[in-house]
Design a protein around this motif. Structure first.
Motif, short mmCIF file in Angstrom:
data_model
loop_
_atom_site.label_atom_id
_atom_site.label_comp_id
_atom_site.label_asym_id
_atom_site.label_seq_id
_atom_site.Cartn_x
_atom_site.Cartn_y
_atom_site.Cartn_z
N VAL A 223 6.27 5.49 4.66
CA VAL A 223 6.23 6.26 3.64
C VAL A 223 5.92 5.62 2.29
O VAL A 223 7.24 4.84 1.81
CB VAL A 223 7.03 7.21 3.79
CG1 VAL A 223 7.35 8.45 2.59
CG2 VAL A 223 7.16 8.08 5.72
N ALA A 224 5.73 5.96 1.04
CA ALA A 224 5.60 5.57 0.16
C ALA A 224 6.49 6.86 -0.91
O ALA A 224 5.89 8.31 -0.96
CB ALA A 224 4.33 5.72 -0.56
N ARG A 225 7.33 6.19 -1.36
CA ARG A 225 8.58 7.50 -2.74
C ARG A 225 7.70 7.27 -3.72
O ARG A 225 7.67 6.35 -4.58
CB ARG A 225 9.83 7.46 -1.87
CG ARG A 225 10.05 8.15 -0.70
CD ARG A 225 11.70 8.00 -0.07
NE ARG A 225 11.31 8.44 0.98
CZ ARG A 225 11.92 8.02 2.13
NH1 ARG A 225 11.57 6.72 2.15
NH2 ARG A 225 12.33 8.56 2.95
N PHE A 226 7.73 8.80 -4.11
CA PHE A 226 7.10 8.50 -5.33
C PHE A 226 8.04 9.45 -5.96
O PHE A 226 8.61 10.20 -5.80
CB PHE A 226 5.94 8.60 -6.16
CG PHE A 226 4.51 7.72 -5.44
CD1 PHE A 226 4.12 6.70 -6.06
CD2 PHE A 226 4.36 7.99 -3.95
CE1 PHE A 226 3.31 5.64 -5.69
CE2 PHE A 226 3.25 7.49 -4.09
CZ PHE A 226 3.05 5.76 -4.31
N PRO A 227 8.85 9.19 -7.64
CA PRO A 227 9.52 10.63 -8.76
C PRO A 227 9.20 11.48 -7.47
O PRO A 227 10.16 12.35 -7.64
CB PRO A 227 9.04 10.49 -9.46
CG PRO A 227 8.69 9.00 -9.72
CD PRO A 227 7.73 8.65 -8.71
N ASP A 228 7.79 12.49 -8.12
CA ASP A 228 7.40 13.49 -7.65
C ASP A 228 7.02 13.80 -5.86
O ASP A 228 6.31 15.08 -6.04
CB ASP A 228 6.44 13.84 -8.42
CG ASP A 228 5.30 13.87 -8.90
OD1 ASP A 228 5.30 12.62 -7.65
OD2 ASP A 228 3.90 13.91 -8.67
N ARG A 229 7.15 12.59 -5.44
CA ARG A 229 6.28 13.56 -3.96
C ARG A 229 6.32 12.06 -3.36
O ARG A 229 6.61 11.11 -3.38
CB ARG A 229 5.06 13.40 -4.02
CG ARG A 229 3.96 12.29 -4.71
CD ARG A 229 2.68 13.18 -4.51
NE ARG A 229 1.33 12.56 -5.61
CZ ARG A 229 0.81 12.69 -6.01
NH1 ARG A 229 -0.53 13.45 -4.75
NH2 ARG A 229 0.45 12.67 -7.36
N GLN A 230 6.36 12.37 -1.97
CA GLN A 230 6.38 11.33 -0.02
C GLN A 230 4.93 11.17 0.01
O GLN A 230 4.03 12.30 0.42
CB GLN A 230 7.34 11.66 0.48
CG GLN A 230 8.73 11.33 -0.11
CD GLN A 230 10.03 11.27 0.89
OE1 GLN A 230 9.81 11.44 2.49
NE2 GLN A 230 10.30 12.12 0.70
N ILE A 231 4.68 10.06 0.22
CA ILE A 231 2.89 9.43 0.69
C ILE A 231 3.20 9.36 2.05
O ILE A 231 3.79 8.17 2.38
CB ILE A 231 1.89 9.51 0.10
CG1 ILE A 231 1.81 10.63 -1.05
CG2 ILE A 231 1.20 9.46 -0.10
CD1 ILE A 231 1.04 10.08 -2.35
N ARG A 232 3.05 10.33 3.43
CA ARG A 232 2.96 9.47 4.25
C ARG A 232 1.26 8.49 4.37
O ARG A 232 0.19 9.15 4.47
CB ARG A 232 2.74 9.82 5.41
CG ARG A 232 2.66 9.24 6.87
CD ARG A 232 2.84 10.13 8.33
NE ARG A 232 3.09 9.28 9.62
CZ ARG A 232 1.57 9.06 10.23
NH1 ARG A 232 0.24 10.02 10.04
NH2 ARG A 232 2.15 8.44 11.15
N ILE A 233 1.46 7.24 4.83
CA ILE A 233 0.41 5.82 5.05
C ILE A 233 -0.39 6.48 5.95
O ILE A 233 0.63 5.52 6.67
CB ILE A 233 1.00 4.66 3.94
CG1 ILE A 233 1.04 5.28 3.08
CG2 ILE A 233 -0.61 3.70 4.13
CD1 ILE A 233 0.50 5.20 1.64
N ASP A 234 -1.30 6.12 6.10
CA ASP A 234 -1.77 5.96 8.11
C ASP A 234 -2.78 5.37 8.18
O ASP A 234 -2.22 5.35 9.29
CB ASP A 234 -2.11 7.39 7.96
CG ASP A 234 -3.80 8.15 7.41
OD1 ASP A 234 -3.72 7.57 6.87
OD2 ASP A 234 -4.78 8.84 7.60
N ALA B 70 -4.60 4.41 14.16
CA ALA B 70 -5.79 2.61 13.47
C ALA B 70 -5.60 1.33 13.53
O ALA B 70 -7.21 1.28 13.78
CB ALA B 70 -4.96 3.10 11.33
N ALA B 71 -4.93 1.29 13.98
CA ALA B 71 -4.75 0.13 15.13
C ALA B 71 -5.77 -0.01 16.01
O ALA B 71 -6.80 -0.98 15.76
CB ALA B 71 -3.51 -0.87 15.31
N GLU B 72 -6.18 0.32 16.70
CA GLU B 72 -6.40 0.77 17.78
C GLU B 72 -7.96 1.22 17.25
O GLU B 72 -9.47 0.33 18.57
CB GLU B 72 -6.70 2.11 19.12
CG GLU B 72 -5.12 2.17 19.52
CD GLU B 72 -4.55 3.50 20.14
OE1 GLU B 72 -5.28 4.52 20.55
OE2 GLU B 72 -3.66 2.64 20.87
#
Length: 111
Positions: free
Chosen positions: A88-99, A105-107
């Motif tokens: 998860v990337a956390r920014f001052p105004d939101r969080q974004i799950r990196i998929d 994705a690995a498969e």
């Protein structure tokens, strides 16, 4: 128990505000752990985790001390304990799950 009190007795003597602060600190400590602490919380020994990962105990000990490792290695370590890794990337105004580092994705990349 001369001069000693149980934790629940001591906690009950605390003010509601102090109890709230203690509860918040406890929750914060539980939400951040090193890998070795996570393993112990899951009631697994290094030997048990090594058997699941099909590596030796010394390798588990090394992994727990590392400050840098491949995401795939960390994912396998977490999965061996029954968990799922999320980035998860956390920014001052939101969080974004990196998929892009998810198991799916690995498969896809492996195919």
């Amino acid at each position: 128990m001369t001069g000693r009190s149980s934790f629940s007795t001591l906690r009950n003597r605390m003010s509601p505000e102090a109890q709230d602060r203690a509860r918040a600190k406890s929750e914060a400590l539980e939400s951040e752990m090193a890998l070795a602490e996570v393993r112990r919380a899951m009631k697994l020994s290094q030997e048990e985790l090594a058997a699941i990962l099909q590596i030796n105990q010394a390798s588990v000990a090394k992994m727990e001390k590392r400050t840098d490792m491949y995401i795939g290695t960390l994912r396998r370590f977490i999965q061996a304990m029954g968990g799922e890794l999320e980035i998860v990337a956390r920014f001052p105004d939101r969080q974004i799950r990196i998929d892009q580092f998810s198991q799916d994705a690995a498969e896809v990349v492996a195919r």
